[in-house]
Enzyme design. Structure first.
Site, PDB file in Angstrom:
ATOM      1  N   GLY A   1      41.411 -75.885-113.636  1.00 41.03           N
ATOM      2  CA  GLY A   1      41.127 -74.479-112.653  1.00 41.03           C
ATOM      3  C   GLY A   1      40.662 -74.549-111.954  1.00 41.03           C
ATOM      4  O   GLY A   1      39.773 -73.926-111.745  1.00 41.03           O
TER       5      GLY A   1
ATOM      6  N   GLY B   1      46.447 -78.111-112.311  1.00 40.49           N
ATOM      7  CA  GLY B   1      47.381 -77.508-111.835  1.00 40.49           C
ATOM      8  C   GLY B   1      47.205 -77.492-110.797  1.00 40.49           C
ATOM      9  O   GLY B   1      48.136 -78.007-109.574  1.00 40.49           O
ATOM     10  N   ARG B   2      47.167 -76.477-109.934  1.00 42.90           N
ATOM     11  CA  ARG B   2      47.118 -75.843-108.937  1.00 42.90           C
ATOM     12  C   ARG B   2      46.886 -76.523-107.696  1.00 42.90           C
ATOM     13  O   ARG B   2      47.272 -76.478-106.968  1.00 42.90           O
ATOM     14  CB  ARG B   2      46.088 -74.254-109.355  1.00 42.90           C
ATOM     15  CG  ARG B   2      46.189 -73.564-108.389  1.00 42.90           C
ATOM     16  CD  ARG B   2      44.947 -71.945-108.172  1.00 42.90           C
ATOM     17  NE  ARG B   2      44.993 -71.576-109.346  1.00 42.90           N
ATOM     18  CZ  ARG B   2      45.161 -70.728-110.041  1.00 42.90           C
ATOM     19  NH1 ARG B   2      45.913 -69.251-109.338  1.00 42.90           N
ATOM     20  NH2 ARG B   2      45.653 -70.528-110.974  1.00 42.90           N
TER      21      ARG B   2
ATOM     22  N   CYS C   1      63.294 -53.016-105.731  1.00 42.70           N
ATOM     23  CA  CYS C   1      63.291 -52.167-105.946  1.00 42.70           C
ATOM     24  C   CYS C   1      61.624 -50.946-106.309  1.00 42.70           C
ATOM     25  O   CYS C   1      61.687 -50.500-107.487  1.00 42.70           O
ATOM     26  CB  CYS C   1      64.252 -51.547-106.543  1.00 42.70           C
ATOM     27  SG  CYS C   1      65.985 -51.357-106.034  1.00 42.70           S
ATOM     28  N   GLU C   2      60.485 -51.382-105.700  1.00 44.21           N
ATOM     29  CA  GLU C   2      59.907 -50.833-106.085  1.00 44.21           C
ATOM     30  C   GLU C   2      58.739 -51.080-105.490  1.00 44.21           C
ATOM     31  O   GLU C   2      58.560 -52.526-104.186  1.00 44.21           O
ATOM     32  CB  GLU C   2      59.350 -52.040-107.905  1.00 44.21           C
ATOM     33  CG  GLU C   2      60.080 -52.195-108.801  1.00 44.21           C
ATOM     34  CD  GLU C   2      58.437 -52.425-109.667  1.00 44.21           C
ATOM     35  OE1 GLU C   2      57.803 -52.498-109.873  1.00 44.21           O
ATOM     36  OE2 GLU C   2      59.776 -53.201-110.540  1.00 44.21           O
TER      37      GLU C   2
ATOM     38  N   TYR D   1      52.822 -72.036-109.673  1.00 47.24           N
ATOM     39  CA  TYR D   1      52.935 -70.218-110.154  1.00 47.24           C
ATOM     40  C   TYR D   1      54.022 -69.682-109.411  1.00 47.24           C
ATOM     41  O   TYR D   1      53.434 -68.822-109.007  1.00 47.24           O
ATOM     42  CB  TYR D   1      51.599 -69.809-110.721  1.00 47.24           C
ATOM     43  CG  TYR D   1      50.375 -70.691-111.089  1.00 47.24           C
ATOM     44  CD1 TYR D   1      50.851 -70.757-112.413  1.00 47.24           C
ATOM     45  CD2 TYR D   1      49.290 -71.395-111.148  1.00 47.24           C
ATOM     46  CE1 TYR D   1      50.242 -72.157-113.276  1.00 47.24           C
ATOM     47  CE2 TYR D   1      48.453 -72.397-111.970  1.00 47.24           C
ATOM     48  CZ  TYR D   1      49.018 -71.973-112.916  1.00 47.24           C
ATOM     49  OH  TYR D   1      48.679 -73.401-114.078  1.00 47.24           O
TER      50      TYR D   1
END
Ligand code: LLP
Length: 410
Positions: free
Chosen positions: A237, A273-274, A340-341, A369
């Site tokens: 975290g 992780g991050r 296409c958004e 991520y």
């Protein structure tokens, strides 16, 4: 022109070389773009190794009883798992697929922790069959699924601690799909005993991209107060810097917060992780279209977008960007992807130096991520992963091809 340092958002050792171009791991990213194409995830290998060592050194300053467990979900890639195995870390795998990657990376199964709020029987069988060290049990149903297996397990607890972060990545609150609420812990401990499981300790993961340390001290104290267990796993975290203004806590201070109020004699585990991989990676793109809508905004469209970085769309995450060979500049731009958004916007208020088609655009802090949540929306092939070290670049995951997109057709 002498080499110039860049901000702490970029991988350790990054700089602007004599030609004014960004270098990552000693490699000129404009040349990387030419050689490997764009978009591409570019990592400085030494950055990740340095952070792994920083974690271990930080623990050693307080205790010999610790384990640093890499959360593979942040960057699930065989090459990085191999590297962290070499660095002496353990790994957290959250699915059969992540377990497969960790084994492919050469991880000793005994050093693996299997997570998941809904592990399938097939995943549990795979893990037990390969000798995974610990399964982190998440529900009464899972305890039943494990009955009679004499597996070493930990128990995931939701301690009721809510850090300040995006609600989608808060996981310590009682209203959560993960783990056991504190009130159910005695019953879960008993259920593990009756099922013949070897319960080694408690686990909690309260959330991700957390920039305050006090919640981790409270966590250690709360979990430490729930019985005398040999292992206490405090999850991951620790947040990172996404823009130059962000000043996350140092790894040393985070580790001190974990250790400070934990019980004496316990082995403390954490699952970064991050904070191990996030700042080690940048994404390089090529600018294709610059559209100035008079009095409204300038759209700078790149050759990737929400398929290689879902975080802006999913969490409203903020990033910064630079043109790889013209750092600085004050032209206010919106960096758009090619999907296409209308919501496929990577950065709303980047400041660039007169962006033009053909420029290589760099977005830092995409190491965690990014590749992990990449997808094939609009049938875009996913980018390669390139590791750089002392001026050498090697492809550790190749770019997807159009044939890869049809290879599963039945
Ligand atoms: N341990 C457990 C049990 C976890 O669930 C996680 C992350 C970690 C460790 C590692 O957390 P970290 O140190 O990376 O914060 N996709 C989101 C992040 C989801 C994190 C899920 N669990 C994002 O892009 O921000």
């Amino acid at each position: 022109m002498a080499a110039v340092a860049v901000s702490h958002v970029y991988p350790l050792g990054s700089r602007l070389n004599a030609r004014g171009r960004l270098e990552v791991g000693g490699c000129d990213v404009v040349e990387l773009a030419r050689e490997f194409g764009t978009p591409a995830y570019v990592y400085a290998e030494d950055d990740m190794r340095a952070r792994a060592r920083a974690y271990k050194q930080a623990f050693r300053a307080h205790t010999d009883r610790f384990e640093v467990v890499y959360a593979a979900k942040a960057f699930p890639c065989t090459a990085v798992l191999r590297m962290f195995a070499e660095e002496g870390l353990s790994a957290d795998v959250a699915s059969g697929g992540e377990l497969h990657l960790a084994l492919a990376g050469g991880f000793d199964p005994a050093r693996l922790y299997l997570h998941g709020n809904n592990k399938s029987l097939a995943e549990l069988d795979y893990a037990i069959g390969r000798g995974v060290g610990h399964i982190v049990v998440d529900s009464f149903d899972e305890i039943e699924r494990l009955r009679g297996r004499s597996q070493r397990v930990m128990l995931r607890v939701t301690p009721g601690i809510k850090p300040t972060t995006h609600s989608y990545i808060q996981t310590g609150q009682v209203d959560s799909k993960f783990g056991f609420p504190v009130a159910d812990v005695p019953r879960a401990v008993e259920a593990c005993r009756r099922a013949g499981l070897d319960l080694a300790g408690l686990h909690a993961h309260i959330g991700s991209q957390i920039l305050e340390l006090e919640v981790f001290e409270r966590l250690a104290e709360a979990l430490g107060g729930m019985g005398a267990w040999p292992l206490l796993n405090l999850g991951g975290g620790l947040g990172i810097a996404y823009t130059a203004d962000d000043e996350p806590p140092a790894i040393q201070d985070y580790v001190e917060a974990l250790v400070r109020r934990a019980p004496q004699g316990v082995t403390i585990l954490c699952e970064p992780g991050r904070s191990l991989v996030g700042n080690a990676g940048v994404t390089i793109y090529t600018v294709g279209t610059v559209k100035q809508i008079a009095g409204v905004r300038t759209y700078v469209a790149v050759d990737g977008g929400m398929s290689d970085n879902l975080r802006p769309m999913l969490y409203g995450a903020r990033y910064e960007a630079q043109i790889a060979d013209r750092f600085g500049g004050s032209d206010r731009c919106t960096i758009a992807g090619k999907h296409c958004e209308s919501g496929d916007i990577l950065i709303r208020d980047a400041r660039l130096d007169d962006p033009r088609p053909g420029d290589v655009l760099v977005v830092p802090a995409t190491g965690a991520y990014g590749h992990a949540m990449a997808n094939n929306y609009n049938a875009l092939p996913r980018p390669p992963v390139i590791f750089c070290r002392e001026g050498d670049a090697r492809v550790v995951v190749r770019r997807e091809t159009y044939d890869d997109l049809t290879v599963r057709d039945a």
